[in-house]
Write an enzyme that holds these catalytic residues in place. Structure first.
Site, short mmCIF file in Angstrom:
data_model
loop_
_atom_site.label_atom_id
_atom_site.label_comp_id
_atom_site.label_asym_id
_atom_site.label_seq_id
_atom_site.Cartn_x
_atom_site.Cartn_y
_atom_site.Cartn_z
N GLY A 138 -4.79 -6.17 5.78
CA GLY A 138 -5.97 -5.33 5.91
C GLY A 138 -7.09 -5.91 6.74
N THR A 160 0.83 -1.20 0.00
CA THR A 160 0.00 0.00 0.00
C THR A 160 0.86 1.25 0.00
OG1 THR A 160 -1.61 -1.15 1.41
CG2 THR A 160 -1.82 1.23 1.27
N ARG A 183 -11.13 -10.53 -3.27
CA ARG A 183 -10.72 -10.07 -1.94
C ARG A 183 -10.44 -8.57 -1.94
NH1 ARG A 183 -5.97 -7.38 0.43
NH2 ARG A 183 -5.98 -7.92 2.65
N VAL A 184 -10.92 -7.89 -0.90
CA VAL A 184 -10.65 -6.47 -0.70
C VAL A 184 -10.16 -6.30 0.73
CG1 VAL A 184 -11.64 -4.16 -0.59
CG2 VAL A 184 -12.37 -5.75 -2.38
N GLY A 185 -9.07 -5.58 0.91
CA GLY A 185 -8.54 -5.32 2.24
C GLY A 185 -9.01 -3.98 2.78
#
Length: 332
Positions: A247, A193, A221-223
Protein backbone atom coordinates in the site's frame (compact mmCIF):
# COMPACT_ATOMS: atom_id res chain seq x y z
CA UNK A 1 -11.35 -21.02 -2.53
CA UNK A 2 -8.29 -20.80 -4.75
CA UNK A 3 -5.49 -18.70 -3.24
CA UNK A 4 -2.86 -16.83 -5.23
CA UNK A 5 0.73 -16.11 -4.32
CA UNK A 6 1.30 -12.41 -4.10
CA UNK A 7 3.35 -10.20 -1.81
CA UNK A 8 7.17 -10.32 -2.13
CA UNK A 9 9.90 -9.13 0.26
CA UNK A 10 9.05 -5.55 1.11
CA UNK A 11 10.03 -3.34 4.01
CA UNK A 12 7.77 -0.84 5.68
CA UNK A 13 8.20 2.76 4.69
CA UNK A 14 6.47 5.84 6.00
CA UNK A 15 3.56 7.23 4.09
CA UNK A 16 1.13 9.94 5.16
CA UNK A 17 -2.61 9.73 4.90
CA UNK A 18 -3.99 11.62 1.90
CA UNK A 19 -6.17 14.49 3.00
CA UNK A 20 -9.37 15.54 1.32
CA UNK A 21 -7.81 18.91 0.60
CA UNK A 22 -5.09 17.24 -1.47
CA UNK A 23 -7.66 15.61 -3.71
CA UNK A 24 -9.45 18.93 -4.17
CA UNK A 25 -6.31 20.98 -4.80
CA UNK A 26 -6.23 20.72 -8.59
CA UNK A 27 -8.48 23.20 -10.41
CA UNK A 28 -9.45 22.84 -14.05
CA UNK A 29 -9.73 25.74 -16.44
CA UNK A 30 -11.70 25.95 -19.65
CA UNK A 31 -8.79 24.86 -21.83
CA UNK A 32 -8.14 21.76 -19.70
CA UNK A 33 -11.79 20.80 -19.66
CA UNK A 34 -11.84 21.07 -23.44
CA UNK A 35 -8.74 18.89 -23.76
CA UNK A 36 -10.12 16.08 -21.59
CA UNK A 37 -12.54 13.82 -23.39
CA UNK A 38 -15.92 13.35 -21.77
CA UNK A 39 -16.74 9.81 -20.59
CA UNK A 40 -18.99 7.94 -22.95
CA UNK A 41 -22.03 5.94 -21.93
CA UNK A 42 -23.35 5.05 -25.36
CA UNK A 43 -23.72 1.38 -24.51
CA UNK A 44 -26.60 0.35 -22.25
CA UNK A 45 -25.23 -0.47 -18.78
CA UNK A 46 -25.77 -3.95 -17.38
CA UNK A 47 -25.19 -5.03 -13.78
CA UNK A 48 -21.66 -6.26 -13.14
CA UNK A 49 -19.39 -6.86 -10.16
CA UNK A 50 -15.65 -7.40 -10.04
CA UNK A 51 -13.24 -7.98 -7.17
CA UNK A 52 -9.53 -8.46 -6.66
CA UNK A 53 -8.45 -12.09 -6.59
CA UNK A 54 -10.50 -15.22 -7.07
CA UNK A 55 -13.04 -14.55 -4.33
CA UNK A 56 -15.93 -16.28 -6.04
CA UNK A 57 -18.06 -16.51 -2.89
CA UNK A 58 -17.84 -12.74 -2.50
CA UNK A 59 -18.86 -12.03 -6.09
CA UNK A 60 -21.63 -14.63 -5.82
CA UNK A 61 -23.10 -12.72 -2.89
CA UNK A 62 -22.78 -9.35 -4.60
CA UNK A 63 -24.39 -10.70 -7.76
CA UNK A 64 -27.35 -11.98 -5.75
CA UNK A 65 -27.97 -8.39 -4.65
CA UNK A 66 -27.56 -6.97 -8.17
CA UNK A 67 -29.68 -9.55 -10.00
CA UNK A 68 -32.54 -8.97 -7.56
CA UNK A 69 -32.54 -5.27 -8.42
CA UNK A 70 -30.45 -4.15 -5.45
CA UNK A 71 -28.12 -1.20 -5.56
CA UNK A 72 -24.36 -1.27 -6.06
CA UNK A 73 -23.59 0.00 -2.56
CA UNK A 74 -25.44 -2.88 -0.89
CA UNK A 75 -23.83 -5.31 -3.33
CA UNK A 76 -20.24 -4.38 -2.55
CA UNK A 77 -20.83 -4.25 1.19
CA UNK A 78 -22.51 -7.65 1.26
CA UNK A 79 -19.92 -9.10 -1.09
CA UNK A 80 -16.81 -8.22 0.89
CA UNK A 81 -18.48 -9.16 4.19
CA UNK A 82 -18.26 -12.76 2.99
CA UNK A 83 -14.47 -12.60 3.10
CA UNK A 84 -14.39 -10.65 6.35
CA UNK A 85 -16.25 -13.54 8.00
CA UNK A 86 -14.14 -16.27 6.36
CA UNK A 87 -11.61 -17.37 8.99
CA UNK A 88 -9.55 -19.21 6.37
CA UNK A 89 -8.82 -15.91 4.62
CA UNK A 90 -5.93 -14.78 6.79
CA UNK A 91 -5.57 -11.24 5.46
CA UNK A 92 -9.16 -9.99 5.74
CA UNK A 93 -11.46 -9.70 8.75
CA UNK A 94 -11.62 -12.43 11.39
CA UNK A 95 -8.59 -14.67 11.15
CA UNK A 96 -6.42 -11.95 9.69
CA UNK A 97 -2.76 -12.12 10.65
CA UNK A 98 -1.81 -9.83 13.54
CA UNK A 99 0.71 -6.99 13.77
CA UNK A 100 4.05 -7.62 15.46
CA UNK A 101 2.46 -6.97 18.87
CA UNK A 102 -0.04 -9.78 18.29
CA UNK A 103 -3.10 -7.62 17.62
CA UNK A 104 -5.35 -8.00 14.58
CA UNK A 105 -6.14 -4.54 13.23
CA UNK A 106 -8.53 -4.01 10.34
CA UNK A 107 -8.91 -1.29 7.71
CA UNK A 108 -11.78 -0.70 5.27
CA UNK A 109 -13.46 1.94 3.16
CA UNK A 110 -16.58 2.26 1.06
CA UNK A 111 -17.71 4.82 -1.55
CA UNK A 112 -21.05 5.39 -3.26
CA UNK A 113 -22.32 6.89 -6.53
CA UNK A 114 -22.53 10.41 -5.10
CA UNK A 115 -18.96 10.51 -3.85
CA UNK A 116 -19.97 9.87 -0.25
CA UNK A 117 -17.41 7.73 1.54
CA UNK A 118 -16.49 6.27 4.90
CA UNK A 119 -13.43 4.59 6.34
CA UNK A 120 -12.08 2.91 9.45
CA UNK A 121 -8.39 2.36 10.13
CA UNK A 122 -6.49 0.27 12.66
CA UNK A 123 -9.72 -1.00 14.26
CA UNK A 124 -9.74 -4.04 16.54
CA UNK A 125 -12.35 -6.56 17.74
CA UNK A 126 -14.96 -5.97 15.00
CA UNK A 127 -15.46 -8.64 12.32
CA UNK A 128 -17.00 -6.38 9.68
CA UNK A 129 -15.03 -3.15 9.29
CA UNK A 130 -16.70 -2.50 5.92
CA UNK A 131 -20.08 -2.13 7.61
CA UNK A 132 -18.61 0.17 10.23
CA UNK A 133 -17.11 2.25 7.41
CA UNK A 134 -20.58 2.54 5.86
CA UNK A 135 -21.95 3.71 9.19
CA UNK A 136 -19.22 6.34 9.36
CA UNK A 137 -20.32 7.52 5.91
CA UNK A 138 -24.03 7.56 6.71
CA UNK A 139 -24.19 8.45 10.39
CA UNK A 140 -21.37 10.96 10.96
CA UNK A 141 -20.07 14.16 9.32
CA UNK A 142 -16.65 12.50 9.04
CA UNK A 143 -14.92 10.22 6.55
CA UNK A 144 -12.28 8.41 8.63
CA UNK A 145 -12.41 7.06 12.19
CA UNK A 146 -9.32 5.41 13.65
CA UNK A 147 -8.31 2.94 16.32
CA UNK A 148 -10.16 3.01 19.63
CA UNK A 149 -12.43 5.78 18.38
CA UNK A 150 -13.57 3.62 15.47
CA UNK A 151 -14.08 0.64 17.78
CA UNK A 152 -16.11 2.72 20.27
CA UNK A 153 -18.25 4.06 17.43
CA UNK A 154 -18.86 0.49 16.21
CA UNK A 155 -20.17 -0.57 19.61
CA UNK A 156 -22.45 2.47 19.69
CA UNK A 157 -23.84 1.35 16.34
CA UNK A 158 -24.62 -2.13 17.66
CA UNK A 159 -21.60 -4.11 16.48
CA UNK A 160 -20.41 -6.88 18.80
CA UNK A 161 -16.95 -7.32 20.23
CA UNK A 162 -15.21 -10.45 19.02
CA UNK A 163 -11.67 -11.82 19.23
CA UNK A 164 -10.26 -11.72 15.69
CA UNK A 165 -7.21 -13.88 16.35
CA UNK A 166 -7.93 -17.53 15.50
CA UNK A 167 -6.02 -20.58 16.69
CA UNK A 168 -4.37 -20.85 13.29
CA UNK A 169 -3.13 -17.26 13.12
CA UNK A 170 -2.13 -17.36 16.79
CA UNK A 171 0.13 -20.37 16.16
CA UNK A 172 1.64 -18.69 13.11
CA UNK A 173 2.33 -15.57 15.14
CA UNK A 174 3.98 -17.54 17.93
CA UNK A 175 6.20 -19.22 15.34
CA UNK A 176 7.07 -15.84 13.82
CA UNK A 177 8.09 -14.49 17.25
CA UNK A 178 10.99 -16.99 17.40
CA UNK A 179 12.92 -14.88 14.89
CA UNK A 180 10.71 -11.79 14.58
CA UNK A 181 11.92 -11.14 11.05
CA UNK A 182 9.75 -8.87 8.98
CA UNK A 183 9.60 -10.53 5.58
CA UNK A 184 6.28 -10.56 3.76
CA UNK A 185 6.78 -12.65 0.65
CA UNK A 186 4.84 -13.44 -2.49
CA UNK A 187 4.86 -17.06 -1.45
CA UNK A 188 2.38 -16.71 1.40
CA UNK A 189 -1.12 -18.05 0.95
CA UNK A 190 -3.97 -15.57 0.76
CA UNK A 191 -3.71 -11.97 -0.22
CA UNK A 192 -3.74 -8.69 1.58
CA UNK A 193 -6.95 -7.11 0.30
CA UNK A 194 -10.34 -7.60 -1.29
CA UNK A 195 -11.40 -4.62 -3.35
CA UNK A 196 -14.80 -4.78 -5.05
CA UNK A 197 -16.46 -2.57 -7.70
CA UNK A 198 -20.04 -2.84 -8.94
CA UNK A 199 -22.56 -1.29 -11.33
CA UNK A 200 -26.25 -1.86 -10.68
CA UNK A 201 -29.19 -1.96 -13.11
CA UNK A 202 -29.63 1.82 -12.83
CA UNK A 203 -26.06 2.31 -14.01
CA UNK A 204 -24.87 3.56 -10.62
CA UNK A 205 -21.52 2.54 -9.17
CA UNK A 206 -20.05 1.80 -5.74
CA UNK A 207 -16.89 0.28 -4.34
CA UNK A 208 -15.55 -1.31 -1.17
CA UNK A 209 -12.12 -2.33 0.08
CA UNK A 210 -11.20 -4.25 3.24
CA UNK A 211 -8.05 -5.79 4.73
CA UNK A 212 -6.13 -6.77 7.83
CA UNK A 213 -3.00 -5.39 6.20
CA UNK A 214 0.49 -6.82 6.12
CA UNK A 215 1.23 -9.64 8.54
CA UNK A 216 3.42 -8.63 11.49
CA UNK A 217 3.43 -4.97 10.49
CA UNK A 218 4.53 -2.26 12.92
CA UNK A 219 1.63 -1.59 15.26
CA UNK A 220 -0.44 1.28 13.90
CA UNK A 221 0.62 0.83 10.28
CA UNK A 222 -2.09 1.65 7.74
CA UNK A 223 -1.75 0.96 4.02
CA UNK A 224 -3.70 2.18 1.02
CA UNK A 225 -6.82 0.04 1.42
CA UNK A 226 -8.90 2.40 3.61
CA UNK A 227 -7.64 5.58 1.95
CA UNK A 228 -10.08 7.12 -0.52
CA UNK A 229 -8.19 7.87 -3.72
CA UNK A 230 -5.44 5.35 -2.98
CA UNK A 231 -6.95 1.91 -2.36
CA UNK A 232 -10.37 2.82 -3.80
CA UNK A 233 -12.01 5.54 -5.85
CA UNK A 234 -15.40 5.85 -7.55
CA UNK A 235 -16.57 8.51 -10.00
CA UNK A 236 -20.09 7.73 -11.16
CA UNK A 237 -19.54 9.64 -14.42
CA UNK A 238 -16.41 7.71 -15.34
CA UNK A 239 -15.70 4.47 -13.47
CA UNK A 240 -13.97 3.02 -10.46
CA UNK A 241 -10.66 1.49 -9.42
CA UNK A 242 -9.19 -0.44 -6.52
CA UNK A 243 -5.76 -1.72 -5.57
CA UNK A 244 -4.02 -4.58 -3.79
CA UNK A 245 -0.42 -5.13 -2.74
CA UNK A 246 2.14 -2.95 -0.99
CA UNK A 247 0.00 0.00 0.00
CA UNK A 248 2.83 2.44 0.61
CA UNK A 249 3.58 2.50 -3.11
CA UNK A 250 -0.09 2.94 -4.05
CA UNK A 251 -0.47 5.88 -1.65
CA UNK A 252 2.50 7.67 -3.19
CA UNK A 253 0.78 7.85 -6.58
CA UNK A 254 -2.82 8.14 -5.29
CA UNK A 255 -3.25 5.05 -7.44
CA UNK A 256 -6.98 4.48 -7.73
CA UNK A 257 -7.77 8.17 -8.25
CA UNK A 258 -5.07 8.29 -10.92
CA UNK A 259 -6.59 5.37 -12.80
CA UNK A 260 -10.08 6.86 -12.77
CA UNK A 261 -8.73 10.17 -14.04
CA UNK A 262 -6.88 8.36 -16.83
CA UNK A 263 -10.18 6.78 -17.83
CA UNK A 264 -11.78 10.22 -17.80
CA UNK A 265 -9.14 11.28 -20.30
CA UNK A 266 -10.17 8.48 -22.64
CA UNK A 267 -8.08 5.47 -21.64
CA UNK A 268 -9.70 2.05 -21.32
CA UNK A 269 -9.66 0.36 -17.88
CA UNK A 270 -6.85 -1.87 -19.10
CA UNK A 271 -4.78 1.02 -20.41
CA UNK A 272 -5.37 3.00 -17.23
CA UNK A 273 -4.27 0.12 -14.97
CA UNK A 274 -1.13 -0.38 -17.04
CA UNK A 275 -0.27 3.30 -16.80
CA UNK A 276 -0.89 3.25 -13.04
CA UNK A 277 1.60 0.43 -12.51
CA UNK A 278 4.13 2.04 -14.85
CA UNK A 279 3.97 5.29 -12.87
CA UNK A 280 4.88 3.32 -9.74
CA UNK A 281 7.67 1.43 -11.45
CA UNK A 282 9.13 4.64 -12.86
CA UNK A 283 9.62 5.80 -9.28
CA UNK A 284 11.05 2.39 -8.34
CA UNK A 285 13.26 1.69 -11.33
CA UNK A 286 14.87 -1.73 -11.10
CA UNK A 287 13.02 -2.79 -7.95
CA UNK A 288 11.47 -6.24 -7.98
CA UNK A 289 10.81 -6.81 -4.28
CA UNK A 290 7.15 -5.78 -4.11
CA UNK A 291 3.83 -6.39 -5.80
CA UNK A 292 0.97 -4.10 -6.80
CA UNK A 293 -2.24 -5.02 -8.61
CA UNK A 294 -4.83 -2.59 -9.97
CA UNK A 295 -8.40 -3.38 -11.02
CA UNK A 296 -10.70 -0.95 -12.84
CA UNK A 297 -14.12 -0.75 -14.45
CA UNK A 298 -15.60 2.04 -16.55
CA UNK A 299 -19.15 3.29 -16.83
CA UNK A 300 -19.82 0.96 -19.78
CA UNK A 301 -18.91 -2.09 -17.71
CA UNK A 302 -15.56 -2.66 -19.41
CA UNK A 303 -12.92 -4.03 -17.02
CA UNK A 304 -9.15 -4.27 -16.84
CA UNK A 305 -6.30 -5.17 -14.53
CA UNK A 306 -2.53 -5.04 -14.38
CA UNK A 307 0.19 -5.86 -11.86
CA UNK A 308 3.93 -5.72 -11.20
CA UNK A 309 4.59 -9.48 -11.03
CA UNK A 310 2.58 -12.37 -12.53
CA UNK A 311 -0.07 -13.94 -10.32
CA UNK A 312 -2.71 -11.27 -9.75
CA UNK A 313 -6.24 -12.15 -10.87
CA UNK A 314 -9.69 -10.66 -10.56
CA UNK A 315 -13.15 -12.19 -10.41
CA UNK A 316 -15.95 -10.90 -12.64
CA UNK A 317 -19.68 -11.68 -12.50
CA UNK A 318 -22.20 -10.36 -15.02
CA UNK A 319 -25.01 -11.66 -17.19
CA UNK A 320 -22.26 -13.05 -19.43
CA UNK A 321 -21.06 -15.42 -16.73
CA UNK A 322 -18.79 -15.79 -13.73
CA UNK A 323 -15.06 -16.15 -14.28
CA UNK A 324 -11.63 -15.57 -12.82
CA UNK A 325 -9.44 -13.43 -15.08
CA UNK A 326 -5.66 -13.57 -15.21
CA UNK A 327 -3.98 -10.23 -15.84
CA UNK A 328 -0.75 -9.28 -17.54
CA UNK A 329 2.20 -7.90 -15.59
CA UNK A 330 5.07 -5.43 -15.80
CA UNK A 331 7.61 -8.18 -15.13
CA UNK A 332 7.06 -11.39 -17.07
Amino acid sequence: MERRKFLKNSSLSAAGLLSTSTLMACKTDTKLETAISEPTTSNPTKPIVVCTWNFMNATNKAWEVLKSGGNALDAVEQGVRVEEADETNETVGKGGRPDRDGNVTLDACIMDKDGNCGSVVCMENIVHPISVARKVMEETPHIILAGKGAEKFAYEQGFKKEDLLTESTKKQYEEWLKKSEYETTINIENHDTIGMLAIDEKGDMAGACTTSGMAYKVAGRVGDSPIIGAGLFIDNEVGGATATGVGEEVIRTVGSFLIVELMRQGKSPQEACEEGVKRIMKKNEGRKDFQIGFLAINKNGETGGYCVHPGFTYREYSENGHENREVTSFYK
